[in-house]
Design a protein around this motif. Sequence first.
Motif, mmCIF file in Angstrom:
data_model
loop_
_atom_site.group_PDB
_atom_site.id
_atom_site.type_symbol
_atom_site.label_atom_id
_atom_site.label_comp_id
_atom_site.label_asym_id
_atom_site.label_seq_id
_atom_site.Cartn_x
_atom_site.Cartn_y
_atom_site.Cartn_z
ATOM 1 N N ARG A 50 0.956 -0.964 -0.234
ATOM 2 C CA ARG A 50 0.260 0.163 -0.358
ATOM 3 C C ARG A 50 0.811 1.057 -0.048
ATOM 4 O O ARG A 50 0.771 2.491 -0.546
ATOM 5 C CB ARG A 50 -0.006 0.461 0.937
ATOM 6 N N ASP A 53 2.506 1.697 -3.736
ATOM 7 C CA ASP A 53 1.236 2.711 -4.237
ATOM 8 C C ASP A 53 1.273 3.930 -4.165
ATOM 9 O O ASP A 53 1.309 4.148 -5.459
ATOM 10 C CB ASP A 53 0.120 1.324 -4.063
ATOM 11 N N ASP A 54 0.643 3.984 -2.744
ATOM 12 C CA ASP A 54 0.737 5.485 -2.467
ATOM 13 C C ASP A 54 1.472 6.437 -3.156
ATOM 14 O O ASP A 54 1.772 7.179 -3.927
ATOM 15 C CB ASP A 54 0.328 5.233 -1.251
ATOM 16 N N ALA A 57 2.385 6.197 -7.066
ATOM 17 C CA ALA A 57 1.630 7.190 -7.948
ATOM 18 C C ALA A 57 1.619 8.081 -7.741
ATOM 19 O O ALA A 57 1.229 9.046 -8.721
ATOM 20 C CB ALA A 57 -0.416 6.224 -7.327
ATOM 21 N N ASP A 58 1.906 8.669 -6.540
ATOM 22 C CA ASP A 58 2.170 9.969 -6.770
ATOM 23 C C ASP A 58 3.151 10.694 -6.422
ATOM 24 O O ASP A 58 2.840 12.098 -7.906
ATOM 25 C CB ASP A 58 2.137 10.115 -4.502
ATOM 26 N N GLN A 64 -3.076 5.183 -8.159
ATOM 27 C CA GLN A 64 -3.097 3.755 -7.365
ATOM 28 C C GLN A 64 -3.950 2.830 -8.207
ATOM 29 O O GLN A 64 -4.744 3.136 -8.467
ATOM 30 C CB GLN A 64 -3.752 4.055 -5.928
ATOM 31 N N TRP A 66 -5.258 0.253 -6.101
ATOM 32 C CA TRP A 66 -5.064 -0.647 -4.858
ATOM 33 C C TRP A 66 -6.885 -0.522 -5.206
ATOM 34 O O TRP A 66 -7.884 -1.644 -4.896
ATOM 35 C CB TRP A 66 -5.363 0.920 -3.781
ATOM 36 N N THR A 82 -3.407 2.982 4.288
ATOM 37 C CA THR A 82 -2.085 2.553 3.932
ATOM 38 C C THR A 82 -1.634 1.433 4.930
ATOM 39 O O THR A 82 -0.681 0.899 5.107
ATOM 40 C CB THR A 82 -1.161 3.291 3.635
ATOM 41 N N VAL A 109 1.159 -3.197 -8.433
ATOM 42 C CA VAL A 109 2.058 -2.617 -7.678
ATOM 43 C C VAL A 109 3.026 -2.109 -8.542
ATOM 44 O O VAL A 109 3.573 -1.512 -9.266
ATOM 45 C CB VAL A 109 1.940 -1.983 -6.242
#
Length: 165
Positions: A50, A53-54, A57-58, A64, A66, A82, A109
């Motif tokens: 998580r 992924d977070d 993606a940012d 994301q 997810w 997360t 991811v």
Amino acid sequence: MTSAQLLTDAFERIREEVHHAVDGLTPEQLAYRIDGRSNSIAWLVWHLTRVQDDHMADLAGAEQVWPAWAGRFALPLDEADTGYGHGPEQVGLVRVDSAELLTGYHDAVHETSLRFLSTITDDDLPRIVDRAWDPPVTMAVRLISVISDDLQHAGQAAFVRGLLP
């Protein structure tokens, strides 16, 4: 070797460690906790994935992974969660049906992370990505932070696996 290639190698190592930690485990083994306050293998791998992924993606300015997987996990947590700051009770809520669910999400991811990494250059690394910290966080620092956090949690998951009854 370019910075992107070096970073890709690091993320490949995370993936290898995640698979090593969970492959072949049952849902009960994935949920095993050394005591009532410790993290389970399922929580550790879900959380590290998580966070990756977070954060990735940012950095990429992308969505994301997810949301496409959250329904399969059916966790009683907010979709934006997360795992950061989870206490023992929240850790216990992260239970999964199979090791394949964890590795499937992680692999999805991982693939998006590698696609992003293939686009970056050395000139991108000093870009400020988070001004909430002093000093502000650069892309390079954020990437190393993700790698460090993920490898630590993957190692913890492998340790718990070694203690399974």
